[in-house]
Write a protein that holds these residues in place. Sequence first.
Motif, PDB file in Angstrom:
ATOM      1  N   GLY A   1      -3.393  39.018  35.217  1.00 26.27           N
ATOM      2  CA  GLY A   1      -4.124  40.676  34.001  1.00 26.27           C
ATOM      3  C   GLY A   1      -2.922  40.054  32.568  1.00 26.27           C
ATOM      4  O   GLY A   1      -3.155  41.027  32.076  1.00 26.27           O
ATOM      5  N   LEU A   2      -1.945  39.786  32.556  1.00 22.42           N
ATOM      6  CA  LEU A   2      -0.780  39.610  31.805  1.00 22.42           C
ATOM      7  C   LEU A   2      -0.963  37.666  31.344  1.00 22.42           C
ATOM      8  O   LEU A   2      -0.315  37.177  31.951  1.00 22.42           O
ATOM      9  N   ALA A   3      -1.081  38.069  29.591  1.00 19.65           N
ATOM     10  CA  ALA A   3      -0.690  36.819  29.198  1.00 19.65           C
ATOM     11  C   ALA A   3      -0.560  36.964  27.451  1.00 19.65           C
ATOM     12  O   ALA A   3       0.284  37.769  27.418  1.00 19.65           O
ATOM     13  N   VAL A   4      -0.216  35.662  27.011  1.00 18.97           N
ATOM     14  CA  VAL A   4       0.332  35.605  25.882  1.00 18.97           C
ATOM     15  C   VAL A   4      -0.783  34.590  24.892  1.00 18.97           C
ATOM     16  O   VAL A   4      -1.348  34.867  24.807  1.00 18.97           O
ATOM     17  N   GLU A   5      -0.239  35.542  23.408  1.00 14.84           N
ATOM     18  CA  GLU A   5      -0.878  35.439  22.176  1.00 14.84           C
ATOM     19  C   GLU A   5      -0.118  34.797  21.379  1.00 14.84           C
ATOM     20  O   GLU A   5       1.071  35.854  21.082  1.00 14.84           O
ATOM     21  N   THR A   6      -0.313  34.000  20.833  1.00 14.46           N
ATOM     22  CA  THR A   6       0.663  32.691  20.146  1.00 14.46           C
ATOM     23  C   THR A   6       0.256  32.845  18.476  1.00 14.46           C
ATOM     24  O   THR A   6       0.325  32.372  17.904  1.00 14.46           O
ATOM     25  N   LEU A   7      -1.019  33.935  17.964  1.00 13.49           N
ATOM     26  CA  LEU A   7      -1.245  33.635  16.562  1.00 13.49           C
ATOM     27  C   LEU A   7      -0.409  33.464  16.003  1.00 13.49           C
ATOM     28  O   LEU A   7      -0.220  33.384  14.917  1.00 13.49           O
ATOM     29  N   GLU A   8       0.064  35.059  14.893  1.00  8.91           N
ATOM     30  CA  GLU A   8       1.216  34.989  14.426  1.00  8.91           C
ATOM     31  C   GLU A   8       1.679  33.830  14.306  1.00  8.91           C
ATOM     32  O   GLU A   8       2.710  33.683  13.808  1.00  8.91           O
ATOM     33  N   LEU A   9       2.683  33.253  15.856  1.00  8.81           N
ATOM     34  CA  LEU A   9       3.515  32.817  15.396  1.00  8.81           C
ATOM     35  C   LEU A   9       2.757  30.891  14.806  1.00  8.81           C
ATOM     36  O   LEU A   9       3.229  30.136  14.019  1.00  8.81           O
ATOM     37  N   GLU A  10       1.730  31.018  15.473  1.00 11.40           N
ATOM     38  CA  GLU A  10       0.581  29.751  14.933  1.00 11.40           C
ATOM     39  C   GLU A  10       0.118  29.930  13.256  1.00 11.40           C
ATOM     40  O   GLU A  10       0.168  29.123  12.392  1.00 11.40           O
ATOM     41  N   ARG A  11       0.273  31.348  12.631  1.00  9.94           N
ATOM     42  CA  ARG A  11       0.250  31.520  11.369  1.00  9.94           C
ATOM     43  C   ARG A  11       0.641  31.183  10.641  1.00  9.94           C
ATOM     44  O   ARG A  11       0.928  31.184   9.215  1.00  9.94           O
ATOM     45  N   LYS A  12       2.355  31.821  11.320  1.00  9.18           N
ATOM     46  CA  LYS A  12       3.774  32.230  10.104  1.00  9.18           C
ATOM     47  C   LYS A  12       3.146  33.202   9.705  1.00  9.18           C
ATOM     48  O   LYS A  12       2.709  33.802   9.140  1.00  9.18           O
ATOM     49  N   GLY A  13       4.477  33.205   8.505  1.00  9.24           N
ATOM     50  CA  GLY A  13       4.634  34.267   7.659  1.00  9.24           C
ATOM     51  C   GLY A  13       4.688  35.247   7.761  1.00  9.24           C
ATOM     52  O   GLY A  13       4.934  35.677   9.690  1.00  9.24           O
ATOM     53  N   VAL A  14       4.623  36.781   7.060  1.00  9.80           N
ATOM     54  CA  VAL A  14       4.632  37.834   7.563  1.00  9.80           C
ATOM     55  C   VAL A  14       3.459  37.914   8.478  1.00  9.80           C
ATOM     56  O   VAL A  14       2.457  37.663   8.573  1.00  9.80           O
ATOM     57  N   SER A  15       3.671  38.861   9.794  1.00  9.04           N
ATOM     58  CA  SER A  15       2.644  39.612  10.806  1.00  9.04           C
ATOM     59  C   SER A  15       2.556  40.329  10.899  1.00  9.04           C
ATOM     60  O   SER A  15       2.736  41.650  10.867  1.00  9.04           O
ATOM     61  N   TYR A  16       1.632  40.930   9.444  1.00 10.06           N
ATOM     62  CA  TYR A  16       0.478  42.355   9.450  1.00 10.06           C
ATOM     63  C   TYR A  16       0.108  42.091  10.449  1.00 10.06           C
ATOM     64  O   TYR A  16      -0.997  41.620  10.764  1.00 10.06           O
ATOM     65  N   THR A  17      -0.095  43.606  11.082  1.00 11.66           N
ATOM     66  CA  THR A  17      -0.826  43.495  12.241  1.00 11.66           C
ATOM     67  C   THR A  17      -2.663  43.833  11.505  1.00 11.66           C
ATOM     68  O   THR A  17      -3.291  43.585  12.654  1.00 11.66           O
ATOM     69  N   TYR A  18      -3.257  43.735   9.777  1.00 13.64           N
ATOM     70  CA  TYR A  18      -4.112  44.069   9.944  1.00 13.64           C
ATOM     71  C   TYR A  18      -5.116  42.213  10.164  1.00 13.64           C
ATOM     72  O   TYR A  18      -5.742  42.781   9.889  1.00 13.64           O
ATOM     73  N   ASP A  19      -4.022  41.664   9.173  1.00 17.66           N
ATOM     74  CA  ASP A  19      -4.509  40.112   9.761  1.00 17.66           C
ATOM     75  C   ASP A  19      -4.667  39.914  10.743  1.00 17.66           C
ATOM     76  O   ASP A  19      -5.399  38.794  10.767  1.00 17.66           O
ATOM     77  N   THR A  20      -3.707  39.620  11.379  1.00 16.84           N
ATOM     78  CA  THR A  20      -4.120  39.469  12.337  1.00 16.84           C
ATOM     79  C   THR A  20      -5.616  39.703  13.345  1.00 16.84           C
ATOM     80  O   THR A  20      -5.569  39.254  14.087  1.00 16.84           O
ATOM     81  N   ILE A  21      -5.198  41.540  13.608  1.00 14.37           N
ATOM     82  CA  ILE A  21      -7.069  41.741  14.229  1.00 14.37           C
ATOM     83  C   ILE A  21      -7.959  41.325  13.353  1.00 14.37           C
ATOM     84  O   ILE A  21      -8.753  40.937  14.105  1.00 14.37           O
TER      85      ILE A  21
END
Length: 210
Positions: free
Chosen positions: A91-111
């Motif tokens: 039931g738990l896993a890792v999401e690497t989207l923000e690491l792959e995107r790099k730059g400042v990790s704004y939640t809006y952009d991620t979602i």
Amino acid sequence: MAIELLTPFTKVELDTKDDKKGRKQVGILGGNFNPVHNAHLIVADQVRQQLGLDQVFLMPEYEPPHVDKKETIDEKHRLKMIELALDGINGLAVETLELERKGVSYTYDTIKMLTEQHPDVDYYFIIGADMVAYLPKWYKIDELVKMVQFVGVQRPKFKAGTSYPVIWVDVPLMDISSSMIRDFIKSGRTPNFLLPKPVLDYIKEEGLYQ
């Protein structure tokens, strides 16, 4: 039928039947995870169970959007420690989207990216009570709350209320922080039982936080 979650601050009805039929319910717990520790895992697992989510992803940020910049270690170490911590946990896993995107990790952009990639998923963004108080300052918060359901978790020493729609979930309060663990290691103390043993072993092997 709906489950009513009552707190001193807000009442939110979470429809668990008709509106969600056929859609996957996924939680996101973002953070620096420097390092990941047992309180992170307890929060993720308890939110998953109490809200009946299909899965909760721990999502390490590349660069936090804070005015006071945090010092952190290379993302490869933070990611590896999360992978070690989650090994064998259902039931738990890792999401690497923000690491792959790099730059400042704004939640809006991620979602926005996640919802575009997975239109059949409803997302629940998990934050501590200390972060709830800062919601009015979040980047594009008024648009963000239309895209994701926020889930608030109380933390020791913090009590928060908000006018934004937040589901509050009670979890065991553990006054553990990544900075505490780093301080322990710097001072020569071993943070036994504060984080998973494979993570602690990795920290020792790589000589992190010395």
